[in-house]
Scaffold this motif. Structure first.
Motif, PDB file in Angstrom:
ATOM      1  N   MET B  93       0.846  -1.206   0.000  1.00 21.23           N
ATOM      2  CA  MET B  93       0.000   0.000   0.000  1.00 21.23           C
ATOM      3  C   MET B  93       0.879   1.253   0.000  1.00 21.23           C
ATOM      4  O   MET B  93       0.596   2.216  -0.706  1.00 21.23           O
ATOM      5  CB  MET B  93      -0.937  -0.002   1.207  1.00 21.23           C
ATOM      6  N   LYS B  94       1.945   1.213   0.823  1.00 19.08           N
ATOM      7  CA  LYS B  94       2.885   2.347   0.855  1.00 19.08           C
ATOM      8  C   LYS B  94       3.485   2.588  -0.522  1.00 19.08           C
ATOM      9  O   LYS B  94       3.775   3.715  -0.898  1.00 19.08           O
ATOM     10  CB  LYS B  94       4.012   2.050   1.864  1.00 19.08           C
ATOM     11  N   ASN B  95       3.661   1.489  -1.265  1.00 16.75           N
ATOM     12  CA  ASN B  95       4.243   1.594  -2.613  1.00 16.75           C
ATOM     13  C   ASN B  95       3.201   1.854  -3.701  1.00 16.75           C
ATOM     14  O   ASN B  95       3.501   1.733  -4.891  1.00 16.75           O
ATOM     15  CB  ASN B  95       5.027   0.320  -2.937  1.00 16.75           C
ATOM     16  N   GLY B  96       1.965   2.182  -3.267  1.00 18.93           N
ATOM     17  CA  GLY B  96       0.965   2.610  -4.231  1.00 18.93           C
ATOM     18  C   GLY B  96       0.113   1.502  -4.836  1.00 18.93           C
ATOM     19  O   GLY B  96      -0.679   1.757  -5.744  1.00 18.93           O
ATOM     20  N   VAL B  97       0.276   0.273  -4.350  1.00 11.03           N
ATOM     21  CA  VAL B  97      -0.556  -0.828  -4.862  1.00 11.03           C
ATOM     22  C   VAL B  97      -1.972  -0.708  -4.291  1.00 11.03           C
ATOM     23  O   VAL B  97      -2.146  -0.415  -3.112  1.00 11.03           O
ATOM     24  CB  VAL B  97       0.050  -2.201  -4.488  1.00 11.03           C
ATOM     25  N   THR B  98      -2.971  -0.920  -5.155  1.00 15.41           N
ATOM     26  CA  THR B  98      -4.370  -0.873  -4.743  1.00 15.41           C
ATOM     27  C   THR B  98      -4.871  -2.293  -4.475  1.00 15.41           C
ATOM     28  O   THR B  98      -4.556  -3.214  -5.230  1.00 15.41           O
ATOM     29  CB  THR B  98      -5.227  -0.244  -5.863  1.00 15.41           C
ATOM     30  N   PHE B  99      -5.630  -2.456  -3.391  1.00 13.94           N
ATOM     31  CA  PHE B  99      -6.222  -3.761  -3.089  1.00 13.94           C
ATOM     32  C   PHE B  99      -7.738  -3.653  -3.138  1.00 13.94           C
ATOM     33  O   PHE B  99      -8.318  -2.704  -2.613  1.00 13.94           O
ATOM     34  CB  PHE B  99      -5.771  -4.248  -1.705  1.00 13.94           C
ATOM     35  N   ILE B 100      -8.347  -4.646  -3.775  1.00 10.06           N
ATOM     36  CA  ILE B 100      -9.795  -4.627  -3.978  1.00 10.06           C
ATOM     37  C   ILE B 100     -10.388  -5.960  -3.515  1.00 10.06           C
ATOM     38  O   ILE B 100      -9.950  -7.027  -3.949  1.00 10.06           O
ATOM     39  CB  ILE B 100     -10.136  -4.420  -5.480  1.00 10.06           C
ATOM     40  N   ALA B 101     -11.403  -5.867  -2.655  1.00  9.90           N
ATOM     41  CA  ALA B 101     -12.106  -7.064  -2.176  1.00  9.90           C
ATOM     42  C   ALA B 101     -13.439  -7.212  -2.911  1.00  9.90           C
ATOM     43  O   ALA B 101     -14.134  -6.224  -3.157  1.00  9.90           O
ATOM     44  CB  ALA B 101     -12.349  -6.952  -0.674  1.00  9.90           C
ATOM     45  N   CYS B 102     -13.762  -8.440  -3.260  1.00 12.96           N
ATOM     46  CA  CYS B 102     -15.015  -8.773  -3.959  1.00 12.96           C
ATOM     47  C   CYS B 102     -16.131  -8.938  -2.935  1.00 12.96           C
ATOM     48  O   CYS B 102     -16.066  -9.828  -2.071  1.00 12.96           O
ATOM     49  CB  CYS B 102     -14.810 -10.070  -4.736  1.00 12.96           C
ATOM     50  N   GLU B 103     -17.174  -8.123  -3.029  1.00 12.88           N
ATOM     51  CA  GLU B 103     -18.255  -8.183  -2.040  1.00 12.88           C
ATOM     52  C   GLU B 103     -19.095  -9.454  -2.161  1.00 12.88           C
ATOM     53  O   GLU B 103     -19.602  -9.956  -1.162  1.00 12.88           O
ATOM     54  CB  GLU B 103     -19.123  -6.928  -2.139  1.00 12.88           C
ATOM     55  N   ALA B 104     -19.207  -9.991  -3.376  1.00  9.17           N
ATOM     56  CA  ALA B 104     -19.926 -11.262  -3.541  1.00  9.17           C
ATOM     57  C   ALA B 104     -19.210 -12.369  -2.762  1.00  9.17           C
ATOM     58  O   ALA B 104     -19.857 -13.190  -2.096  1.00  9.17           O
ATOM     59  CB  ALA B 104     -20.031 -11.631  -5.022  1.00  9.17           C
ATOM     60  N   SER B 105     -17.875 -12.364  -2.836  1.00  6.81           N
ATOM     61  CA  SER B 105     -17.096 -13.382  -2.108  1.00  6.81           C
ATOM     62  C   SER B 105     -17.147 -13.141  -0.603  1.00  6.81           C
ATOM     63  O   SER B 105     -17.137 -14.100   0.183  1.00  6.81           O
ATOM     64  CB  SER B 105     -15.642 -13.353  -2.584  1.00  6.81           C
ATOM     65  N   MET B 106     -17.208 -11.870  -0.207  1.00  6.04           N
ATOM     66  CA  MET B 106     -17.318 -11.558   1.226  1.00  6.04           C
ATOM     67  C   MET B 106     -18.611 -12.136   1.788  1.00  6.04           C
ATOM     68  O   MET B 106     -18.606 -12.774   2.841  1.00  6.04           O
ATOM     69  CB  MET B 106     -17.250 -10.046   1.452  1.00  6.04           C
ATOM     70  N   ARG B 107     -19.720 -11.920   1.075  1.00  5.86           N
ATOM     71  CA  ARG B 107     -21.015 -12.493   1.502  1.00  5.86           C
ATOM     72  C   ARG B 107     -20.907 -14.016   1.602  1.00  5.86           C
ATOM     73  O   ARG B 107     -21.303 -14.614   2.587  1.00  5.86           O
ATOM     74  CB  ARG B 107     -22.120 -12.131   0.500  1.00  5.86           C
ATOM     75  N   GLU B 108     -20.347 -14.607   0.546  1.00  5.68           N
ATOM     76  CA  GLU B 108     -20.176 -16.074   0.488  1.00  5.68           C
ATOM     77  C   GLU B 108     -19.421 -16.603   1.707  1.00  5.68           C
ATOM     78  O   GLU B 108     -19.710 -17.692   2.198  1.00  5.68           O
ATOM     79  CB  GLU B 108     -19.385 -16.394  -0.795  1.00  5.68           C
ATOM     80  N   HIS B 109     -18.449 -15.825   2.181  1.00  4.77           N
ATOM     81  CA  HIS B 109     -17.604 -16.297   3.274  1.00  4.77           C
ATOM     82  C   HIS B 109     -17.884 -15.557   4.592  1.00  4.77           C
ATOM     83  O   HIS B 109     -17.030 -15.542   5.479  1.00  4.77           O
ATOM     84  CB  HIS B 109     -16.121 -16.182   2.882  1.00  4.77           C
ATOM     85  N   ASN B 110     -19.066 -14.938   4.662  1.00  4.64           N
ATOM     86  CA  ASN B 110     -19.508 -14.270   5.894  1.00  4.64           C
ATOM     87  C   ASN B 110     -18.519 -13.243   6.425  1.00  4.64           C
ATOM     88  O   ASN B 110     -18.217 -13.211   7.625  1.00  4.64           O
ATOM     89  CB  ASN B 110     -19.784 -15.317   6.985  1.00  4.64           C
ATOM     90  N   LEU B 111     -18.000 -12.426   5.548  1.00  4.57           N
ATOM     91  CA  LEU B 111     -17.109 -11.345   5.963  1.00  4.57           C
ATOM     92  C   LEU B 111     -17.812 -10.004   5.748  1.00  4.57           C
ATOM     93  O   LEU B 111     -18.363  -9.750   4.669  1.00  4.57           O
ATOM     94  CB  LEU B 111     -15.820 -11.367   5.132  1.00  4.57           C
TER      95      LEU B 111
END
Lengths: 143, 143, 143
Positions: B93-111
């Motif tokens: 993140m400090k080096n400017g990399v973006t991280f993206i989480a999939c909300e469909a997968s979050m629901r699937e895995h109760n996150l």
């Protein structure tokens, strides 16, 4: 001056024609689909892949994005007549997803066309199909 | 003749405008980044992926190439608040990399969003995001 | 009116030059090859990958499609001097396939250039090479 006008007219016409064909390719570039690779003999992976495709369609619109799933290598068994994901195959076909079996992989694994699930298409080489689709501007996905 | 001149002028103007917008898309095509896919629940794969990203940045320049890592399916756990690669996430993140989480997968895995590492972004569908990025000309990498 | 004609002429010339350079990039886009990723330490995967490449060449023509196989991470062992797929490497090289070893991965796994199969090329970063190739319009394949 007449000469200038005519030359300009000619230039204009040529570039307009060029722009027209360029606009065609630009339009085509908005239209390409997604080619999805399946090359593992894994029921979990097949099911995951089909769920991914559902998510793409839910998000981008069934009619807005063409999706083609290409099975090759040990992944060819996903498209067997008695595949463990038959129900999901039916569902995906209803939703306009195209399925393609690699004939080289079918030979390798002693599968004839009659052994493949109805509605599946055929190509001589699955990997060549994936390359061709990318060359046509399609996105590539290996789940 | 006046007519010819005007028509040519019009043609020229139209094509110049077309060329301008085409040049914009050409310029944009020089700028696209790399979208990196994580869909395995494997600490070794997560760490390997983050090392790959470091290598891309070392070679191509941190500021010269945008990098977005999209986690979906069982890969979503890479971006949990208590992820085993927290330290590498911070560094990236400090080096400017973006991280993206999939909300469909979050629901699937109760996150829920609160279960996801701070600084991570969200999309409704991780695979759709990967397709969209490729459509925008981004390179695709599945480590 | 002379002014109109000259302006149109100028517009025409500029756009013609623009169209020419655009046509160059279009022509280049017809020529790019396929970059193939190997990052697993798996004899079965290496062999499968090389069979995939044979199928691409059989289908699309050896001389019509450039193929570059990039090995990195634990996949670097595919290109060791005493690799288990030496015979297939020889065959593929004869058929014009290019092999590239990632020097970052070589350092990671204590391999020097003398430990790598003869005829293999080197890049500082295998993943950066894959990104660069895609940016040049190459298709991407991860078997």
């Amino acid at each position: 001056m007449r000469r200038f006008g005519k030359t300009a007219h000619l230039f204009g016409a040529i570039t307009l024609i060029a722009a027209f064909f360029l606009s065609l390719t630009t339009a085509a570039a908005d239209e390409p689909g997604v080619v999805v690779q399946v090359n593992d003999d894994s029921l979990a992976k097949w099911s995951f892949t089909l769920t991914n495709v559902e998510n793409i369609q839910a998000q981008l619109g069934k009619k807005k994005v063409k999706i083609e799933i290409v099975a090759f290598g040990p992944g060819i068994f996903m498209l067997e007549r008695n595949s463990g994901v038959r129900q999901q195959l039916d569902e995906a076909m209803k939703n306009g997803v195209t399925f393609i079996a690699c004939e080289a992989s079918m030979r390798e694994h002693n599968l004839a066309r009659k052994d493949i699930y109805p509605g599946v298409g055929f190509v001589p080489s699955g990997v060549a199909e994936i390359v061709n689709k990318q060359r046509d501007g399609w996105s590539y996905l290996k789940p």
